[in-house]
Write a protein that holds these residues in place. Structure first.
Motif, PDB file in Angstrom:
ATOM      1  N   ALA A 126       0.822  -1.213   0.000  1.00  8.88           N
ATOM      2  CA  ALA A 126       0.000   0.000   0.000  1.00  8.88           C
ATOM      3  C   ALA A 126       0.853   1.258   0.000  1.00  8.88           C
ATOM      4  CB  ALA A 126      -0.930  -0.006   1.210  1.00  8.88           C
ATOM      5  N   ILE A 127       1.926   1.251   0.815  1.00  9.44           N
ATOM      6  CA  ILE A 127       2.818   2.415   0.869  1.00  9.44           C
ATOM      7  C   ILE A 127       3.498   2.621  -0.479  1.00  9.44           C
ATOM      8  CG2 ILE A 127       4.963   3.301   1.880  1.00  9.44           C
ATOM      9  CD1 ILE A 127       4.120   1.933   4.510  1.00  9.44           C
ATOM     10  N   ILE A 128       3.988   1.549  -1.058  1.00  9.40           N
ATOM     11  CA  ILE A 128       4.685   1.652  -2.345  1.00  9.40           C
ATOM     12  C   ILE A 128       3.711   2.061  -3.447  1.00  9.40           C
ATOM     13  CG2 ILE A 128       6.018   0.384  -4.070  1.00  9.40           C
ATOM     14  CD1 ILE A 128       7.050  -1.382  -1.763  1.00  9.40           C
ATOM     15  N   GLN A 129       2.497   1.497  -3.432  1.00 11.73           N
ATOM     16  CA  GLN A 129       1.499   1.865  -4.441  1.00 11.73           C
ATOM     17  C   GLN A 129       1.156   3.344  -4.360  1.00 11.73           C
ATOM     18  OE1 GLN A 129      -0.364  -0.414  -6.927  1.00 11.73           O
ATOM     19  NE2 GLN A 129      -0.111   1.698  -7.606  1.00 11.73           N
ATOM     20  N   ASN A 130       0.980   3.863  -3.136  1.00 16.30           N
ATOM     21  CA  ASN A 130       0.685   5.297  -2.964  1.00 16.30           C
ATOM     22  C   ASN A 130       1.822   6.155  -3.499  1.00 16.30           C
ATOM     23  OD1 ASN A 130      -1.806   4.826  -1.799  1.00 16.30           O
ATOM     24  ND2 ASN A 130      -1.009   4.857   0.300  1.00 16.30           N
ATOM     25  N   PHE A 131       3.059   5.725  -3.239  1.00 16.23           N
ATOM     26  CA  PHE A 131       4.220   6.466  -3.736  1.00 16.23           C
ATOM     27  C   PHE A 131       4.273   6.435  -5.263  1.00 16.23           C
ATOM     28  CE2 PHE A 131       8.892   6.069  -4.836  1.00 16.23           C
ATOM     29  CZ  PHE A 131       9.102   7.440  -4.896  1.00 16.23           C
ATOM     30  N   PHE A 132       4.043   5.266  -5.851  1.00 21.69           N
ATOM     31  CA  PHE A 132       4.060   5.149  -7.310  1.00 21.69           C
ATOM     32  C   PHE A 132       2.924   5.962  -7.936  1.00 21.69           C
ATOM     33  CE2 PHE A 132       6.553   0.912  -7.922  1.00 21.69           C
ATOM     34  CZ  PHE A 132       7.639   1.494  -7.302  1.00 21.69           C
ATOM     35  N   ASN A 133       1.777   6.016  -7.262  1.00 23.44           N
ATOM     36  CA  ASN A 133       0.672   6.845  -7.768  1.00 23.44           C
ATOM     37  C   ASN A 133       1.064   8.320  -7.767  1.00 23.44           C
ATOM     38  OD1 ASN A 133      -0.906   4.577  -8.076  1.00 23.44           O
ATOM     39  ND2 ASN A 133      -2.066   4.871  -6.187  1.00 23.44           N
ATOM     40  N   GLU A 134       1.788   8.723  -6.720  1.00 28.96           N
ATOM     41  CA  GLU A 134       2.264  10.110  -6.647  1.00 28.96           C
ATOM     42  C   GLU A 134       3.205  10.416  -7.805  1.00 28.96           C
ATOM     43  OE1 GLU A 134       5.021  13.014  -3.819  1.00 28.96           O
ATOM     44  OE2 GLU A 134       4.425  11.036  -3.080  1.00 28.96           O
ATOM     45  N   ILE A 135       4.065   9.450  -8.124  1.00 28.18           N
ATOM     46  CA  ILE A 135       4.989   9.629  -9.253  1.00 28.18           C
ATOM     47  C   ILE A 135       4.201   9.852 -10.546  1.00 28.18           C
ATOM     48  CG2 ILE A 135       6.718   8.475 -10.687  1.00 28.18           C
ATOM     49  CD1 ILE A 135       7.662   6.997  -8.195  1.00 28.18           C
TER      50      ILE A 135
END
Length: 469
Positions: A126-135
């Motif tokens: 979830a943390i990584i997905q949120n970060f990738f979405n921000e990218i």
């Protein structure tokens, strides 16, 4: 173990020489690393001694990290993504090319500004997905420059027209044609035109500022680097799995853009123009691109002993690249498959022979002014040539020819697509292009392979119908 030796300088300051000796369990070799730490001038000797022990302990852990790839083995529960990523970078610096290291460092600088404070074990899908979405949701400002509706009339009022701008002021012809048709142009070109004509920018152009998303490849470099870091974390048993993989994360599909290349007629026109081009150096370089399909770094790395004039072959053994902050340097080709020897057209061999005579005379005339080098193309003083210089050369040629805008990579695409169109086996095309796998060629040029496949079917159809008739 870390050993510390204390010294006192003439000015009274304390200096500590730190040495770490570590045995690499894999190779059995002893690795020795040294460092120097200077105590603050206001620090008393006892405090400095204690601080030196702390510094030495930290340095020892850094050395262990550089060998094992993870200082976290001593404390795997607390290491942050930032610290582990730095360890990964140290390995990258030793194992991979400088350009890959610089790209990875830039990617991790951004990643660490967002997730660097998390412990590696805390990074969930979830943390990584949120970060990738921000990218993916990031945007940057883009300036769109459009000519004024009366652009042509304004130029005329200042005494300029297409002919004198192109031939007297050497304005890039293709872009000038776009501007005269009311199409948008680049910031650099528009500023150069205004400087050349001394016409105020706001008289010729309108500027529209807009926000655009970052390119897919720019975003993917960050994601790819994070995935590589967590892959090492998994190998070191810091995490149960790499949660940056597609098994856990949604990756948007790459938006493919049509590759730009010359069709048969344009390629022949370009070739004919080059054969009578006045600058032999630029002419030779452009013909190499068109007739071999080499990458620009590969052309910059060519040396005379790579050419066999009798067998009509050219070998690619090295590449030259520019890395921001580090300059121009030579490295191994892009992949192992990029090292190759190909047979080339006799017309290119003839031009290379002519260029070599000119090259030898230039070397003789310049004497000690130019550094010794066997490179076909160098800077004015004989240093490695910046690949961007060759991009400038094709812009000059395109401007002089009056053709539409093409890049050096367009010439590579042209070379490859022409081979496919002529029915050259894909395995041969891939080998000549320096692709390690035939699938790389088929993925990039799938449209042209399909067209060739249809042509092959039509040819068979015509053949057998002719037999029946």
């Amino acid at each position: 173990m870390a050993t510390v030796r204390k010294r006192k300088l003439k000015n009274g300051r304390l200096v500590y020489d730190i040495q770490v000796r570590i045995k690499d369990k894999g190779s059995g070799e002893e690795i020795v690393e040294t460092s120097t730490w200077r105590a603050d001038e206001n620090m008393n000797e006892k405090k400095a001694d204690n601080e030196a022990v702390i510094v030495a302990d930290k340095f020892e852990k850094e050395v262990i990290a550089s060998i094992s790839g993870c200082s976290a083995r001593s404390d795997p529960l607390t290491i942050t993504f930032r610290d582990f990523a730095n360890n990964w970078l140290e390995q990258t610096k030793r194992k991979w090319t400088l350009s890959y290291y610089v790209i990875s460092k830039r990617a991790l600088d951004f990643a660490c500004s967002r997730i660097g404070g998390y412990k590696v074990k805390e990074l969930t899908p979830a943390i990584i997905q949120n970060f990738f979405n921000e990218i993916d949701n990031r945007t940057h400002n883009v300036s769109i420059i459009t000519p004024k509706p009366n652009f042509k009339e304004i130029l005329k009022s200042y005494g300029f027209d297409y002919k004198n701008l192109r031939y007297d002021y050497h304005v890039q012809a293709a872009t000038l044609s776009h501007a005269l048709r009311g199409q948008s142009v680049g910031v650099k070109w528009s500023n150069e035109l205004c400087r050349a004509t001394k016409i105020p920018f706001n008289k010729l152009f309108d500027t529209i500022e807009k926000k655009e998303p970052y390119a897919w490849e720019t975003n993917n470099k960050i994601k790819r680097t994070v995935r590589a870091v967590l892959s090492l974390a998994k190998k070191n048993r810091l995490v149960e799995d790499n949660f940056a993989q597609a098994d856990y994360i949604d990756y948007p599909k790459k938006v493919t853009t049509p590759i730009r290349f010359m069709d048969d007629k344009t390629a022949v026109t370009f070739f004919d123009f080059l054969m009578s081009y006045h600058n032999l150096r630029i002419k030779t370089a452009m013909l190499i691109f068109l007739l071999t399909g080499f990458r620009r770094g590969e052309v910059c790395g060519l040396e005379w002993h790579d050419i066999d004039f009798e067998k009509r072959t050219i070998s690619v053994e090295r590449s030259v690249v520019y890395v921001s902050g580090y300059g121009v340097f030579q490295k191994e080709p892009k992949t192992e498959g990029s090292k190759r020897t190909i047979t080339v057209a006799q017309v290119l061999i003839n031009v290379l022979k002519e260029y070599r005579e000119s090259w030898l005379k230039m070397r003789e005339d310049c004497g000690d002014y130019i550094k010794p080098s066997d490179k076909l193309f160098t800077s004015q003083k004989g240093d490695l040539i910046n690949p961007a210089t060759l991009e400038t050369w094709i812009k000059i040629v395109i401007r002089d020819s009056g053709m539409e805008h093409f890049t050096l990579h367009s010439l590579r695409h042209t070379n490859i697509t022409l081979q496919i169109a002529k029915g050259i086996p894909l395995v041969t095309v891939a080998a000549r292009a320096g692709h390690s796998r035939t699938s790389t060629t088929s993925d990039i040029y799938s449209h042209f392979i399909k067209t060739s496949d249809e042509n092959a079917a039509d040819a068979l159809d015509n053949f057998f119908n002719h037999k029946n008739n």
